[in-house]
Motif scaffolding. Structure first.
Motif, mmCIF file in Angstrom:
data_model
loop_
_atom_site.group_PDB
_atom_site.id
_atom_site.type_symbol
_atom_site.label_atom_id
_atom_site.label_comp_id
_atom_site.label_asym_id
_atom_site.label_seq_id
_atom_site.Cartn_x
_atom_site.Cartn_y
_atom_site.Cartn_z
ATOM 1 N N GLN A 1 -4.742 4.140 -5.063
ATOM 2 C CA GLN A 1 -4.769 3.933 -3.611
ATOM 3 C C GLN A 1 -5.102 5.228 -2.894
ATOM 4 N N THR B 1 1.932 -5.228 9.753
ATOM 5 C CA THR B 1 1.153 -5.655 8.582
ATOM 6 C C THR B 1 1.628 -7.035 8.115
ATOM 7 N N GLN C 1 -8.783 4.447 7.078
ATOM 8 C CA GLN C 1 -9.135 3.347 6.170
ATOM 9 C C GLN C 1 -9.761 2.209 6.972
ATOM 10 N N GLY D 1 0.116 6.304 5.581
ATOM 11 C CA GLY D 1 0.824 5.585 4.531
ATOM 12 C C GLY D 1 0.711 6.203 3.140
ATOM 13 N N ARG D 2 -0.517 6.452 2.695
ATOM 14 C CA ARG D 2 -0.676 6.875 1.295
ATOM 15 C C ARG D 2 -0.270 8.320 1.046
ATOM 16 N N SER E 1 7.144 -0.288 7.137
ATOM 17 C CA SER E 1 5.802 -0.517 7.672
ATOM 18 C C SER E 1 5.581 0.437 8.834
ATOM 19 N N LYS E 2 4.594 1.306 8.684
ATOM 20 C CA LYS E 2 4.356 2.268 9.756
ATOM 21 C C LYS E 2 3.886 1.553 11.015
ATOM 22 N N SER E 3 2.918 0.677 10.832
ATOM 23 C CA SER E 3 2.390 -0.037 11.999
ATOM 24 C C SER E 3 3.403 -1.065 12.489
ATOM 25 N N GLY E 4 4.200 -1.560 11.573
ATOM 26 C CA GLY E 4 5.175 -2.604 11.927
ATOM 27 C C GLY E 4 4.540 -3.957 12.137
ATOM 28 N N PRO F 1 4.068 -7.623 4.518
ATOM 29 C CA PRO F 1 5.502 -7.303 4.625
ATOM 30 C C PRO F 1 6.192 -8.033 5.774
ATOM 31 N N GLU G 1 -8.678 4.778 -1.210
ATOM 32 C CA GLU G 1 -8.645 4.528 0.225
ATOM 33 C C GLU G 1 -9.076 5.761 1.012
ATOM 34 N N GLY H 1 0.841 -1.210 0.000
ATOM 35 C CA GLY H 1 0.000 0.000 0.000
ATOM 36 C C GLY H 1 0.867 1.248 0.000
ATOM 37 N N GLY H 2 0.536 2.152 0.901
ATOM 38 C CA GLY H 2 1.264 3.410 0.980
ATOM 39 C C GLY H 2 2.721 3.244 1.363
#
Ligand code: PA5
Length: 469
Positions: free
Chosen positions: A305, A166, A437, A224-225, A161-164, A169, A309, A107-108
């Motif tokens: 996206q 996902t 989202q 992200g996006r 990965s922002k959330s770490g 990934p 989104e 994604g983003g």
């Protein structure tokens, strides 16, 4: 540098930079609204002037939905030269030790980098190092094929990965990290891994701290996006050999333009947001982003996206689709010309290619192309573009046209900010939060339940019962 050009030659109607001078700012993008079919751009712009003004105020005053995620608004002007130097330095180190650079993200966390890199790369030879992508799908064959390539090449990895947390990934990183450690040993492998993640939370951050990976932070207030101008996009783009300073400078021109005028009379960002919203209200619920350069395919993916989104919620929003012409004129062209009339198109028109290629004369003229012998291919491409715009307009498909003089880091930077700001404006006009989202959680919950993840037991039973029906 991997710049994919040799010489620049003017087409019949070159872009004159003076045409795009606006006050102090020399942005080079131009928006054309003269092919809106039965709709009048003047009426549409006038009808949305107040809403656009309000939406801009909501963004600049940070008092709308999702206002914690407006860090991208002043990002181009606030990135410090020191920070850019650090990224360029890190990219140069990775560049020297890698034939191949793996960007892991979804994604983003990958589309923006891929959009810029592919737009500027040679489509056949790519860049040096070659940039490859992982963690954006869960295909076993895809990743196995990549590992076969990684067996034979020197490579480094960037996991984003922002959330770490996902899944896609995370799985790809787990597999590639193991491969990297087996290939180079744990210590050298660690020097070949860069993480780009949240400053404090998430498994990736913890792993990076434990292992001492080089880390860049994704700011809290950028989702992200909207993150292509953070290290998420900038590091891979720099590793690929492109000039991130110019990319940021291009975006900065659009940032300044928006700050200097929020009027539908002279700001193309405002005009695009206004016209697409007016078209939506008139029943044109599907927007097709059109390009005539296949290297822009991933820009379309990034754009889809961004808008999909950001807007597709509460059963509202324009459905974003994309085509590459003239390729898709031989497939989707039929539908666009004569199918359901709920479409409009936004055409990205590139003024000058980086190469010159002319159609040769042929003595027998069996293919009957001598009438265009000596013409450049880009002239034919442009005539196809104009002919298509007019045909689609006649078929009741309004066309918005975004003109860029050429593809470069600067013009792509302008385009990125142009779309980000118009997306935020459109979102507020639609009455949705353009920065969340919530809908993407639904498939994840089902997938976790079906995989038997702890905490999803009840949902798992319910899904199994449905599957037996
Ligand atoms: O725009 C978004 O927020 C999403 O597309 C995310 O970028 C995507 O889901 C990846 O998330 P993360 O970076 O947390 O792995």
């Amino acid at each position: 540098m991997n710049r994919f050009h040799r010489e620049k030659v003017h087409l019949q109607k070159p872009f004159a930079k003076k045409d795009y001078l606006r006050g102090k700012y020399s942005y080079v993008m131009k928006l054309e609204l003269s092919h809106l079919s039965s709709f009048s751009s003047a009426e549409m712009l006038a009808s949305k002037a107040t809403d656009i003004h309000k939406a801009f105020s909501t963004i600049y005053n940070k008092n709308g939905l999702g206002n914690d995620f407006l860090g991208w608004v002043r990002l181009p002007s606030s990135i410090s030269p020191k920070f850019i130097d650090e990224m360029v330095q890190c990219a140069a180190t990775l560049h020297t030790k890698s034939d191949l650079f793996v960007v892991i993200g979804i994604g983003g966390s990958y589309l923006g980098a891929r959009a810029v890199i592919e737009a500027l790369s040679n489509p056949f030879t790519g860049t040096q190092p070659q940039i490859v992508y992982a963690g954006h799908n869960m295909s076993e064959d895809y990743l196995a094929a990549l590992l076969e390539v990684l067996d034979k090449k020197d490579y480094s990895v960037c996991v984003i990965s922002k959330s770490g947390t996902t899944t896609e990934p995370a799985i790809a990183f787990r597999i590639i990290k193991r491969h990297l450690e087996n290939k180079y040993g744990v210590q050298e492998a660690s020097s070949r891994i860069v993480t780009i993640t949240d400053k404090a939370k998430g498994a990736l951050k913890q792993m990076a701290d434990n292992k001492g990976y080089r880390t860049f932070v994704i700011p809290d207030d950028i989702g992200g996006r909207y993150s292509v101008l953070t290290p998420v996009g900038l590091l891979p783009i720099s590793v690929a050999g492109f000039d991130i300073r110019k990319l940021i400078a291009g975006a900065g021109e659009m940032e300044r333009l928006c700050l200097s005028s929020q009027s539908v009379n002279n700001n193309p960002v405002a005009q695009y947001a206004a016209v697409r919203h007016a078209l939506y209200e008139a029943g044109k619920t599907n927007e097709i982003l059109v390009n005539y350069e296949p290297c822009l395919n991933y820009l379309s993916e990034w754009w889809k996206q961004l808008f999909g989104e950001s807007h597709g919620k509460q059963h509202k929003g324009i459905f974003p689709a994309s085509v590459t012409f003239t390729t898709d004129l031989h497939s989707m062209g039929q539908y666009i010309q004569e199918g359901l009339r709920n479409l409009f198109e936004t055409v990205i028109s590139i003024g000058q290619p980086h190469h010159e290629l002319r159609i040769p004369d042929a003595a027998d003229d069996l293919d009957q192309l001598n009438y265009i012998a000596g013409s450049r291919l880009s002239e034919v491409n442009h005539k196809a573009e104009l002919g298509t715009i007019l045909a689609h307009e006649d078929g009741d498909v309004p066309n918005i046209r975004i003109l860029l003089p050429e593809l470069s880091e600067t013009t792509l930077g302008q385009l990125i900010y142009f779309f980000e700001m118009s997306c935020a404006l459109s979102g507020y006009m639609l009455g949705v939060n353009p920065f969340d989202q919530p809908g993407v959680e639904a498939y994840k919950k089902n997938m976790f339940a079906l995989l038997g993840k702890k905490g999803y037991e009840q949902q798992s039973e319910a899904l199994k019962a449905r599957m037996l029906e």
